[in-house]
Design a protein around this motif. Structure first.
Motif, mmCIF file in Angstrom:
data_model
loop_
_atom_site.group_PDB
_atom_site.id
_atom_site.type_symbol
_atom_site.label_atom_id
_atom_site.label_comp_id
_atom_site.label_asym_id
_atom_site.label_seq_id
_atom_site.Cartn_x
_atom_site.Cartn_y
_atom_site.Cartn_z
ATOM 1 N N THR A 148 0.790 -0.985 0.164
ATOM 2 C CA THR A 148 -0.114 0.067 0.032
ATOM 3 C C THR A 148 0.740 1.204 0.030
ATOM 4 O OG1 THR A 148 -1.605 -1.209 1.282
ATOM 5 C CG2 THR A 148 -2.031 1.009 1.178
ATOM 6 N N LEU A 149 1.663 1.169 1.009
ATOM 7 C CA LEU A 149 2.705 2.265 0.938
ATOM 8 C C LEU A 149 3.515 2.777 -0.284
ATOM 9 C CD1 LEU A 149 4.218 4.319 2.699
ATOM 10 C CD2 LEU A 149 6.042 2.899 3.115
ATOM 11 N N VAL A 150 3.863 1.688 -0.968
ATOM 12 C CA VAL A 150 4.704 1.892 -2.243
ATOM 13 C C VAL A 150 3.612 2.438 -3.423
ATOM 14 C CG1 VAL A 150 5.845 0.576 -4.296
ATOM 15 C CG2 VAL A 150 6.375 0.167 -2.136
ATOM 16 N N VAL A 151 2.547 1.914 -3.513
ATOM 17 C CA VAL A 151 1.462 2.364 -4.330
ATOM 18 C C VAL A 151 1.154 3.816 -4.241
ATOM 19 C CG1 VAL A 151 -0.904 2.026 -4.968
ATOM 20 C CG2 VAL A 151 0.692 -0.129 -4.722
ATOM 21 N N VAL A 152 0.636 4.158 -2.766
ATOM 22 C CA VAL A 152 0.491 5.544 -2.638
ATOM 23 C C VAL A 152 1.550 6.445 -2.767
ATOM 24 C CG1 VAL A 152 -0.394 7.070 -0.829
ATOM 25 C CG2 VAL A 152 -1.340 4.950 -1.012
ATOM 26 N N VAL A 153 2.664 6.141 -2.427
ATOM 27 C CA VAL A 153 3.896 7.090 -2.653
ATOM 28 C C VAL A 153 4.019 7.421 -4.308
ATOM 29 C CG1 VAL A 153 6.165 7.468 -2.576
ATOM 30 C CG2 VAL A 153 5.128 6.651 -0.423
ATOM 31 N N LEU A 154 3.939 6.173 -5.016
ATOM 32 C CA LEU A 154 4.290 6.261 -6.329
ATOM 33 C C LEU A 154 3.017 7.242 -7.011
ATOM 34 C CD1 LEU A 154 5.080 2.649 -7.996
ATOM 35 C CD2 LEU A 154 6.074 5.030 -8.377
ATOM 36 N N TYR A 155 1.706 6.903 -6.429
ATOM 37 C CA TYR A 155 0.554 7.454 -7.105
ATOM 38 C C TYR A 155 0.716 8.970 -6.757
ATOM 39 C CZ TYR A 155 -4.594 8.720 -7.430
ATOM 40 O OH TYR A 155 -5.629 9.243 -7.827
ATOM 41 N N PHE A 156 1.139 9.592 -5.638
ATOM 42 C CA PHE A 156 1.602 10.887 -5.110
ATOM 43 C C PHE A 156 2.441 11.686 -6.246
ATOM 44 C CE2 PHE A 156 2.536 13.391 -0.978
ATOM 45 C CZ PHE A 156 2.130 14.302 -1.670
ATOM 46 N N VAL A 157 3.469 10.733 -6.572
ATOM 47 C CA VAL A 157 4.450 11.352 -7.423
ATOM 48 C C VAL A 157 3.977 11.564 -8.924
ATOM 49 C CG1 VAL A 157 6.748 10.986 -8.460
ATOM 50 C CG2 VAL A 157 6.566 10.809 -6.124
ATOM 51 N N LEU A 158 3.361 10.241 -9.456
ATOM 52 C CA LEU A 158 2.908 10.240 -10.638
ATOM 53 C C LEU A 158 1.930 11.270 -11.054
ATOM 54 C CD1 LEU A 158 3.051 6.495 -11.586
ATOM 55 C CD2 LEU A 158 4.878 8.217 -12.131
ATOM 56 N N ARG A 159 0.907 11.606 -10.166
ATOM 57 C CA ARG A 159 -0.037 12.248 -10.612
ATOM 58 C C ARG A 159 0.239 13.840 -10.441
ATOM 59 N NH1 ARG A 159 -5.005 12.629 -6.049
ATOM 60 N NH2 ARG A 159 -6.148 12.244 -8.172
ATOM 61 N N ASN A 160 1.371 14.275 -10.071
ATOM 62 C CA ASN A 160 2.060 15.543 -10.368
ATOM 63 C C ASN A 160 2.755 15.641 -11.485
ATOM 64 O OD1 ASN A 160 0.687 16.963 -7.897
ATOM 65 N ND2 ASN A 160 1.570 15.181 -7.053
ATOM 66 N N LEU A 161 3.205 14.810 -11.998
ATOM 67 C CA LEU A 161 4.226 14.858 -13.456
ATOM 68 C C LEU A 161 3.192 15.513 -14.409
ATOM 69 C CD1 LEU A 161 6.254 11.801 -13.204
ATOM 70 C CD2 LEU A 161 6.642 13.838 -12.232
ATOM 71 N N PRO A 162 3.963 16.383 -15.223
ATOM 72 C CA PRO A 162 3.073 17.206 -16.291
ATOM 73 C C PRO A 162 3.038 16.423 -17.545
ATOM 74 C CG PRO A 162 5.404 18.344 -15.926
ATOM 75 C CD PRO A 162 5.235 16.877 -15.014
ATOM 76 N N TRP A 163 3.397 15.296 -17.764
ATOM 77 C CA TRP A 163 3.465 14.522 -19.062
ATOM 78 C C TRP A 163 2.137 13.562 -19.224
ATOM 79 C CZ3 TRP A 163 7.918 14.133 -16.059
ATOM 80 C CH2 TRP A 163 8.809 15.096 -16.098
ATOM 81 N N TRP A 164 1.850 13.343 -20.476
ATOM 82 C CA TRP A 164 0.818 12.729 -20.585
ATOM 83 C C TRP A 164 0.331 11.332 -19.986
ATOM 84 C CZ3 TRP A 164 -0.377 8.008 -23.346
ATOM 85 C CH2 TRP A 164 -1.567 7.634 -23.401
ATOM 86 N N PRO A 165 0.898 10.347 -19.898
ATOM 87 C CA PRO A 165 -0.141 9.311 -19.115
ATOM 88 C C PRO A 165 -0.064 9.824 -17.655
ATOM 89 C CG PRO A 165 1.879 8.226 -19.645
ATOM 90 C CD PRO A 165 2.075 9.328 -20.356
#
Lengths: 162, 144
Positions: free
Chosen positions: B119-136
């Motif tokens: 859960t920790l890995v998924v949440v932290v990855l999600y936190f980072v990824l959803r703030n990146l400005p590129w398409w997917p």
């Protein structure tokens, strides 16, 4: 009727009465294992509750003059402290404060410390997971209430100005 | 029998009351979301993290996603917070399973060994990824 079964201060599980009997007869459960069901005031040895199903007779003190041999002290760990994983996930998803992530960090520490046999450390991490979880809930409630209060105040002032 | 006294008797009633409380909260949230309309009311507080930093936290979009779900709009819910939509079925399933167990006087179901770490890995990855400005990655941020 379901019976809770414990050995060396550790819960083995909950079984229906018939299953406790068969497991006692097969030797999977021992006459010294403790059982408890709803309505009983305390845990009692299985041999006392199911005398007919126990394969060996309950231990009877041989003679009052000879002290019974000391029981080997159980080294089993106590039950695992809660890791508060579900509330931690919920506050992470709903409270909008990154405190929820701290709670998940400590949740995973509970698991790893308990797996390593460190019960005290697991309990500490459990307390910290709980603390950060409630801090997140409290912070979100406080900010939410303050925000709604300011909105209501602003609307009231706007009404007065007109 | 000193050992006997150290084991607390399991309390089935407490677990049942707590399970009922949780079920009540779930029902209340669904009813409230249904009554509130498909969009958050004007007085709904914004995410303080997003207001302060401009970044999307793992919970950003949860309110909009829940309201959309309560009104049957899964696509818009997914656009607001996909992780929330994906985690709701297992969470509700676990809650229902625990409710059933509480009814039989058993403690809530244990999680597999590494679920907290995963859960920790998924949440932290999600936190980072959803703030990146590129398409997917932008699909993970609240949009639409």
């Amino acid at each position: 009727m379901d019976y809770h079964v414990a050995r060396n201060n550790q819960k083995l599980g909950v079984f229906p009465e018939a299953e406790v009997r068969t497991r006692l007869q097969s030797g999977e459960l021992l006459p010294n294992d403790l059982v408890w069901c709803e309505g009983m005031s305390a845990w009692r040895p299985a041999a006392e509750v199911f005398p007919e199903a126990s394969t060996t007779p309950p231990p009877v003190p041989a003679a009052p003059s000879i002290p019974p041999p000391p029981r080997p002290t159980p080294v089993a760990l106590g039950p695992k402290p809660s890791n508060y994983l579900v509330p931690a996930i919920l506050v992470t998803l709903f409270c909008c404060l990154p405190f929820g992530i701290a709670s998940i960090v400590f949740a995973s520490q509970v698991d790893s410390k308990y797996a390593a046999g460190d019960l005290a450390g697991a309990q500490q991490s459990s307390d910290k997971a709980k603390f950060w979880m409630w801090l997140s809930v409290g912070g979100a409630l406080l900010i939410g209430i303050a925000y709604i209060g300011i909105m209501v105040f602003g609307i009231a002032m706007g009404g007065l100005a007109h | 029998m000193s050992e006997t006294n150290q084991l607390p008797a399991p309390r089935g009633c407490d677990a049942r009351r707590r399970a009922l409380g949780v079920a009540g909260i779930v029902v209340a949230v669904v009813v409230f979301a249904w009554c509130a309309g498909p969009l958050p009311p004007l007085w709904a507080p914004p995410c303080p993290w997003h207001a302060l930093t401009g970044l999307h936290c793992p919970g950003c979009g949860s309110t909009r996603a829940l309201l959309a779900l309560a009104h049957g709009d899964v696509v818009r819910a997914f656009a607001q917070n996909p992780l929330l939509v994906l985690s709701l079925p297992p969470l509700l399933g676990w809650a229902a399973f625990s409710l059933w167990r509480a009814w039989r006087g058993q403690p809530p179901a244990e999680f597999p060994r590494y679920s907290a770490t995963i859960t920790l890995v998924v949440v932290v990855l999600y936190f980072v990824l959803r703030n990146l400005p590129w398409w997917p990655c932008t699909l993970l941020a609240p949009h639409g």
